[in-house]
Write a protein that holds these residues in place. Structure first.
Motif, PDB file in Angstrom:
ATOM      1  N   ALA A 306       0.810  -1.221   0.000  1.00  0.00           N
ATOM      2  CA  ALA A 306       0.000   0.000   0.000  1.00  0.00           C
ATOM      3  C   ALA A 306       0.840   1.266   0.000  1.00  0.00           C
ATOM      4  CB  ALA A 306      -0.928   0.005   1.221  1.00  0.00           C
ATOM      5  N   SER A 311      -2.180   8.445  -0.122  1.00  0.00           N
ATOM      6  CA  SER A 311      -2.768   9.715  -0.548  1.00  0.00           C
ATOM      7  C   SER A 311      -1.855  10.877  -0.180  1.00  0.00           C
ATOM      8  CB  SER A 311      -4.128   9.904   0.124  1.00  0.00           C
ATOM      9  OG  SER A 311      -3.974  10.015   1.526  1.00  0.00           O
ATOM     10  N   GLU A 474      -3.417  10.418  11.537  1.00  0.00           N
ATOM     11  CA  GLU A 474      -4.004   9.943  10.282  1.00  0.00           C
ATOM     12  C   GLU A 474      -4.260   8.437  10.352  1.00  0.00           C
ATOM     13  OE1 GLU A 474      -4.904  11.057   7.257  1.00  0.00           O
ATOM     14  OE2 GLU A 474      -4.531  13.199   7.507  1.00  0.00           O
ATOM     15  N   GLN A 477      -7.273   7.668  12.556  1.00  0.00           N
ATOM     16  CA  GLN A 477      -8.519   8.010  11.873  1.00  0.00           C
ATOM     17  C   GLN A 477      -8.864   6.989  10.799  1.00  0.00           C
ATOM     18  OE1 GLN A 477      -7.628  12.008  10.598  1.00  0.00           O
ATOM     19  NE2 GLN A 477      -8.196  12.918  12.569  1.00  0.00           N
ATOM     20  N   LEU A 478      -7.860   6.511  10.084  1.00  0.00           N
ATOM     21  CA  LEU A 478      -8.098   5.485   9.069  1.00  0.00           C
ATOM     22  C   LEU A 478      -8.560   4.179   9.700  1.00  0.00           C
ATOM     23  CD1 LEU A 478      -5.015   6.118   6.739  1.00  0.00           C
ATOM     24  CD2 LEU A 478      -7.417   6.529   6.170  1.00  0.00           C
ATOM     25  N   ALA A 481     -12.105   4.424  10.733  1.00  0.00           N
ATOM     26  CA  ALA A 481     -13.022   4.345   9.588  1.00  0.00           C
ATOM     27  C   ALA A 481     -12.960   2.981   8.902  1.00  0.00           C
ATOM     28  CB  ALA A 481     -12.684   5.444   8.580  1.00  0.00           C
ATOM     29  N   TYR A 482     -12.227   2.032   9.505  1.00  0.00           N
ATOM     30  CA  TYR A 482     -12.078   0.666   8.983  1.00  0.00           C
ATOM     31  C   TYR A 482     -11.454   0.626   7.585  1.00  0.00           C
ATOM     32  CZ  TYR A 482     -15.073  -0.524  12.900  1.00  0.00           C
ATOM     33  OH  TYR A 482     -15.581  -0.663  14.168  1.00  0.00           O
ATOM     34  N   ARG A 483     -10.616   1.620   7.301  1.00  0.00           N
ATOM     35  CA  ARG A 483      -9.844   1.619   6.047  1.00  0.00           C
ATOM     36  C   ARG A 483      -8.484   1.003   6.363  1.00  0.00           C
ATOM     37  NH1 ARG A 483      -9.868   7.574   3.855  1.00  0.00           N
ATOM     38  NH2 ARG A 483      -8.605   6.536   2.235  1.00  0.00           N
ATOM     39  N   MET A 484      -8.491  -0.299   6.565  1.00  0.00           N
ATOM     40  CA  MET A 484      -7.326  -0.971   7.121  1.00  0.00           C
ATOM     41  C   MET A 484      -6.163  -1.054   6.132  1.00  0.00           C
ATOM     42  SD  MET A 484      -8.446  -1.302  10.083  1.00  0.00           S
ATOM     43  CE  MET A 484      -7.069  -2.169  10.825  1.00  0.00           C
ATOM     44  N   GLU A 485      -6.448  -1.127   4.832  1.00  0.00           N
ATOM     45  CA  GLU A 485      -5.356  -1.187   3.862  1.00  0.00           C
ATOM     46  C   GLU A 485      -4.591   0.132   3.825  1.00  0.00           C
ATOM     47  OE1 GLU A 485      -4.263  -3.794   2.287  1.00  0.00           O
ATOM     48  OE2 GLU A 485      -5.799  -4.971   3.317  1.00  0.00           O
ATOM     49  N   ALA A 486      -5.351   1.244   3.806  1.00  0.00           N
ATOM     50  CA  ALA A 486      -4.693   2.546   3.837  1.00  0.00           C
ATOM     51  C   ALA A 486      -3.955   2.749   5.152  1.00  0.00           C
ATOM     52  CB  ALA A 486      -5.723   3.657   3.632  1.00  0.00           C
ATOM     53  N   ALA A 487      -4.558   2.279   6.256  1.00  0.00           N
ATOM     54  CA  ALA A 487      -3.898   2.386   7.554  1.00  0.00           C
ATOM     55  C   ALA A 487      -2.614   1.569   7.578  1.00  0.00           C
ATOM     56  CB  ALA A 487      -4.846   1.931   8.664  1.00  0.00           C
TER      57      ALA A 487
END
Length: 515
Positions: A306, A311, A474, A477-478, A481-487
């Motif tokens: 990732a 971003s 960051e 927060q990720l 929001a359960y955005r585990m790949e971005a995290a």
């Protein structure tokens, strides 16, 4: 001129002590001013206090229980890869808490490796949120700390004691009872209290793994009172309660004497004659290797792919984190060096008090006091980044002081009189005598502070906004929001940057030392 330089340096050291104490214990004043019925706990706050103390106590007990067999195995065995394992024991001091939590979830969480294995066997997935997850994370961070403390204690046992025990025919049990147990009785209470203090003020672990109202710590309750409820009175009251509990534990720790410290003897193995229990030692060392290594492996495995899709906001947050870390490191070094100079004259009690003040301090408690002080004058949220740097610097002083103080005292004893007889100015003394003499420990200390500041999620969680978010914020927060790949990608980047900062400072200290 040398005497004048000495007086100026002493004055700077006194000023540094005042700054550190003002930003830690001094925050009690605004808290007392605004708290309603300070010290009184009502309703659900009793449950918060109870959970905070219980989880800190259990974390300390478990860390100590697991560290004793691990430290004993490492003290008894010399094997290939031992130095690498000792290096791994230092990783939790460098790895940001939020990154380690992500790794723990990747291994132990509902969608983690172990849960996938259990699912393949038709068994339910693991649920580590709540007390279980908090304890698991705290043991992960503090097991290496206690192990290194105990290794220093084992290294302090004289070789003559082992030889005498061998002549008396002592086996492993006799050796433990008559030779090693006295050292453990001296070191373990202090080590346990240090872990208790650390877990008492843990924030990121409770924020990410707490799992709801039943698993809320004082730190988390303070954050919620300020950030979401804007209840300054309750936040101040909880901060006072937490500081009171921490100060009581610190006074108890001071009464027990100084806990074992890190030492260069960590890599030395004394000649032992009680060679039994080989397979037990191998089992303990292997289990520790898996427990500490798998979460880090999981972060790299999940986050590396990732990294290419991060971003722009994550890269901007990374830049803010590096800037804050460098600023905090510079401030911390200036404060710690000035304080170490004053304390190097032999003020052992004052030195221990400075360290304990840092252990009892909490970035959220300090932040609450600063928020109350600054709010009538300026918008505290507009000062999020400089406040984060300053508070991180102050929080790093106890750790830097532990490393710098012995080195400064050695240089002062060895070259102080010669420098005075030569009439060296303050600048010449600092540039040509003191700094070269402490370069190696200074590099290590600065690396630790930079890595710690890089991954801190305390003060920035209180004051940070979307425009001032750091990389740990960051990540949190990720994850929320359960955005585990971005995290995972942000976690891998944070891990790389933290290790890079530590490596650069540490290598800088070792490079000139070896010339």
């Amino acid at each position: 001129m040398a005497r004048r330089a000495l007086s100026i340096s002493t004055g700077l050291g006194a000023a540094a002590i005042v700054i550190v104490v003002a930003l830690t214990l001094g925050t009690i004043v605004p808290l007392l001013w605004i708290a309603e019925a300070p010290g009184r706990i009502v309703g659900a706050d009793w449950a918060v206090l109870r959970f905070t103390v219980v989880q800190a106590f259990l974390s300390a007990v478990l860390s100590v229980l697991f560290a004793v067999p691990l430290a004993r195995a490492l003290a008894r065995r010399q094997f290939w890869g031992r130095q690498a394992l000792l290096l791994l024991l230092g990783a939790p001091f460098i790895v940001p808490v939020i990154v380690a939590v992500l790794g723990i979830l990747a291994v132990w969480g509902r969608s983690g490796w172990l849960s996938d294995g259990l699912g393949a066997l038709g068994l339910p997935a693991l649920d580590i949120y709540g007390m279980t997850g908090v304890l698991l994370a705290h043991v992960f961070f503090n097991l290496p700390l206690v192990t290194r403390m105990l290794l220093t204690g084992w290294a302090a046992i004289r070789a003559e004691q082992f030889r005498l025990a061998a002549q008396l025919g002592f086996g492993p049990r006799d050796m433990l009872r008559h030779v090693e147990a006295p050292m453990l009785r001296e070191v373990l209470p202090g080590a346990g209290l240090v872990v208790f203090l650390i877990c008492l003020t843990s924030f990121a672990v409770a924020l990410t793994l707490g799992g709801g109202p039943r698993a809320t710590t004082l730190e988390l309750a303070i954050y919620q009172s300020l950030r979401f409820d804007f209840d300054l009175s309750r936040a101040a009251m909880l901060a006072l309660v937490q500081m009171g509990v921490a100060l009581a534990a610190a006074i108890l720790l001071l009464g027990l004497g100084r806990p074992a410290e890190f030492a260069d003897a960590l890599g030395r193995v004394a000649e032992r004659y009680d060679t039994g229990g080989l397979w037990q030692d191998r089992l303990v060392i292997g289990a520790a290797l898996l427990f500490l290594g798998l979460p880090m492996l999981a972060v790299v495995a999940r986050g590396a792919p990732a990294l290419l899709t991060l971003s722009a906001s994550i890269w901007e947050a990374a830049l803010r984190s590096v800037t804050i870390a460098l600023a905090a490191t510079a401030i911390c070094f200036a404060l710690s060096l000035a304080i170490a100079w004053v304390l190097s004259t032999g003020r052992a009690v004052l030195a221990e008090g400075m360290v304990l003040i840092g252990l009892t301090a909490s970035s959220l408690v300090i932040g609450t006091g600063l928020f109350i002080l600054l709010r009538p004058i300026v918008d505290p949220f507009a000062l999020a980044l400089p406040l984060t740097a300053v508070v991180n610097a102050v929080m790093g002083v106890p750790f830097a002081l532990r490393v710098l103080l012995p080195a400064v005292a050695t240089v002062r004893r060895g070259q102080g009189q010669l420098a005075a007889s030569l009439g060296l100015s303050r600048g010449v003394w600092l540039r040509h005598v003191l700094l070269p003499g402490i370069r190696r420990p200074a590099g290590f200390a600065l690396g630790l502070v930079a890595a710690f500041s890089m991954g801190d999620l305390g003060i920035i969680a209180l004051f940070g906004t979307s425009a001032t978010a750091t990389l740990p914020l960051e990540m949190a927060q990720l994850m929320g929001a359960y955005r585990m790949e971005a995290a995972a990608g942000a976690g891998a980047l944070l891990l790389i940057l933290s290790f890079m900062l530590f490596a650069v400072f540490d290598a800088g200290g070792r490079y000139d030392h070896a010339r």
